[in-house]
Design an enzyme around this catalytic site. Structure first.
Site, mmCIF file in Angstrom:
data_model
loop_
_atom_site.group_PDB
_atom_site.id
_atom_site.type_symbol
_atom_site.label_atom_id
_atom_site.label_comp_id
_atom_site.label_asym_id
_atom_site.label_seq_id
_atom_site.Cartn_x
_atom_site.Cartn_y
_atom_site.Cartn_z
ATOM 1 N N SER A 172 -57.987 94.117 -89.694
ATOM 2 C CA SER A 172 -57.550 92.754 -89.922
ATOM 3 C C SER A 172 -57.668 91.964 -88.650
ATOM 4 C CB SER A 172 -56.109 92.730 -90.425
ATOM 5 O OG SER A 172 -55.254 93.236 -89.458
ATOM 6 N N SER A 215 -54.334 69.893 -84.148
ATOM 7 C CA SER A 215 -54.461 70.595 -82.885
ATOM 8 C C SER A 215 -54.435 72.086 -83.131
ATOM 9 C CB SER A 215 -53.294 70.214 -81.968
ATOM 10 O OG SER A 215 -53.311 70.982 -80.807
ATOM 11 N N SER A 224 -64.935 92.233 -87.156
ATOM 12 C CA SER A 224 -64.745 93.488 -87.869
ATOM 13 C C SER A 224 -65.601 93.488 -89.134
ATOM 14 C CB SER A 224 -63.265 93.712 -88.153
ATOM 15 O OG SER A 224 -63.007 95.068 -88.425
ATOM 16 N N SER A 225 -65.024 93.546 -90.322
ATOM 17 C CA SER A 225 -65.849 93.503 -91.529
ATOM 18 C C SER A 225 -66.670 92.214 -91.566
ATOM 19 C CB SER A 225 -64.968 93.598 -92.785
ATOM 20 O OG SER A 225 -65.747 93.636 -93.952
ATOM 21 N N SER A 243 -49.495 79.800 -86.209
ATOM 22 C CA SER A 243 -48.081 79.477 -86.172
ATOM 23 C C SER A 243 -47.734 78.614 -84.979
ATOM 24 C CB SER A 243 -47.264 80.775 -86.115
ATOM 25 O OG SER A 243 -47.579 81.495 -84.945
#
Length: 456
Positions: A412, A386, A148-149, A419
């Site tokens: 974004s 990992s 994106s940006s 996570s």
């Protein structure tokens, strides 16, 4: 005496257990103060973060990773964790520039679109020069990748500083110079108007010659090597219109001296069509990947990016340099004379996975798929930890697969699945385990001395 021996043996066993249990401290993301890397006239809001693996290759390559809008260096480090893991094994350095003061990158001002003019492009190039000097990096192996940006900035860097960058991967980017259409040099970047402006909407159209002349005007008189590029775009992208893909093809084929008609078309994986263009020596220097039905959420595939840059193994030359030794300068951060194209062997194409993808080591060249694995589904382990399962370069929706649901300007990046298990030592001190061991042994010696002084 026996009690004393038992006590000493117990202390020794405890010390050994503590030494074994010491956590392994690896490389971490570090911020470099602008007073150290910067220069007069550069934007004060641009920050530099760097990741230097514990084991560097001789003359380490450098990968620049500009973030998406509303992003930052730390977030991009996590989102690109699969590429960071490969850096640990291949020994290349990663720079994570940050423009949080403006939210998005300036790829439209006259400063940024002018070789040596400063702006955000000039700031990033200054980071590269600092890193090359400090770590003895390979000036012939500097790359950029972003979404994106960050993809827009990648194309700007390749167009404005062809003497610095060897290749780039742009996910959901736009042609170099497109962002300048309607750009306000006074208010600067980050304006929401740019995202709903003519370029974002895919309404900037030019001939290939016009695009090429525009890029060449950013560095007048330059005749050296031009970087190769991969451009990925979803056909359903409503944030940065897919119509920009056609303009990107016209621009870069002209810049690279190629016909707008591709050398070939294939389907590396279901729902993805690749058009590719080969140089005179037979090496693929431009690729356009169209992903059917995908919006502003093109997945980031670290192993495929590493393979495209030739960073899936430690050391060696850039794959294009190896395939076309007479066509690519030997590697100077000032570019060099360039040389004519057409030298070298038949080359081989550097596809990104799926059926074929040439390695192009010069010679007859057979295709050897550069990346295995589908979009965002590869897990790579390295000394830094990992990497989680891949996410997507996403915008407002987010959801499964590690995608980031942050909205903002609609630009974004979905996470790299941070996570789901990146164990990289981000922000931790890389303390020397040997120093900790010495402390424990000294403590043991002190205890032994006290025991000897006691009456028997």
């Amino acid at each position: 005496m026996d009690q004393f021996k038992t006590h000493v043996l117990g202390l020794a066993s405890l010390s050994l257990a503590l030494l074994v249990a010491l956590p392994a401290r690896g490389a971490s993301l570090q911020k470099v103060n602008q007073s150290e890397w910067g220069a007069d006239g550069l934007p004060s809001y641009v920050n530099m973060y760097i990741y230097v693996p514990d084991k560097l290759a001789t003359k380490p390559p450098i990968v620049v990773a500009p973030h998406h809008c509303q992003g930052n260096g730390q977030g991009t480090f996590s989102e690109m964790s699969s590429l960071v893991s490969i850096a640990n094994t291949s020994g290349f350095i990663m720079i994570f520039p940050e423009a949080t003061g403006q939210n998005c990158w300036d790829a439209g001002s006259t400063r940024s679109l002018n070789h040596g003019g400063g702006g955000d492009t000039g700031a990033i190039v200054q980071m590269v020069k600092y890193t090359l000097a400090k770590y003895g990096g390979d000036a012939g192996r500097v790359y950029s990748v972003g979404g994106s940006s960050g993809g827009i900035m990648t194309e700007a860097l390749l167009g404005v500083y062809p003497d610095v960058f060897m290749a780039g991967v742009s996910l959901m980017g736009v042609p170099c110079g497109c962002w300048a259409e309607g750009y306000n040099d006074v208010t600067g970047t980050g304006s929401s108007a740019q995202w709903s402006g003519p370029c974002g909407g895919g309404n900037v159209t030019k001939t290939g010659q016009q695009w090429g002349d525009l890029v060449r005007s950013y560095y007048p008189g330059y005749t050296g090597h031009r970087p190769r590029l991969q451009h990925w775009h979803g056909t359903a992208d409503t944030i940065l219109s897919y119509k920009n893909m056609a303009e990107d093809i016209k621009e870069w084929t002209n810049v690279l001296g190629l016909s707008e008609t591709p050398s070939g078309t294939d389907t590396p994986k279901r729902g993805t069509t690749r058009q590719f263009w080969k140089s005179a020596c037979g090496y693929t220097v431009y690729e356009a990947f169209s992903m059917d039905g995908v919006g502003h959420a093109v997945p980031f595939d670290g192993p495929a990016v590493a393979a495209y840059f030739g960073l899936d193994r430690a050391g060696g030359q850039d794959p294009e340099t190896a395939a076309c030794p007479g066509a690519v300068p030997g590697g100077s951060d000032t570019g060099g004379a360039g040389g004519a194209t057409g030298a070298g062997g038949a080359g081989g194409e550097a596809g990104t996975g799926g059926a074929g993808g040439e390695v192009g080591a010069g010679g007859a060249g057979g295709e050897a798929g550069a990346g295995a694995g589908g979009a965002g589904g590869v897990t790579v382990s390295g000394s830094g930890g990992s990497a989680g399962s891949g996410g997507a370069m996403d915008t407002a929706s987010g959801g499964a697969n590690g995608q980031d649901a942050s909205a903002g300007t609609g630009d974004s990046t979905g996470g790299e699945g941070s996570s789901s298990g990146c164990s990289c030592a981000v922000g931790n001190d890389a303390r020397d385990a040997g120093a900790q061991a010495g402390f424990l042994l000294a403590a043991l010696g002190l205890l032994l001395g006290r025991q000897k002084r006691r009456p028997r």
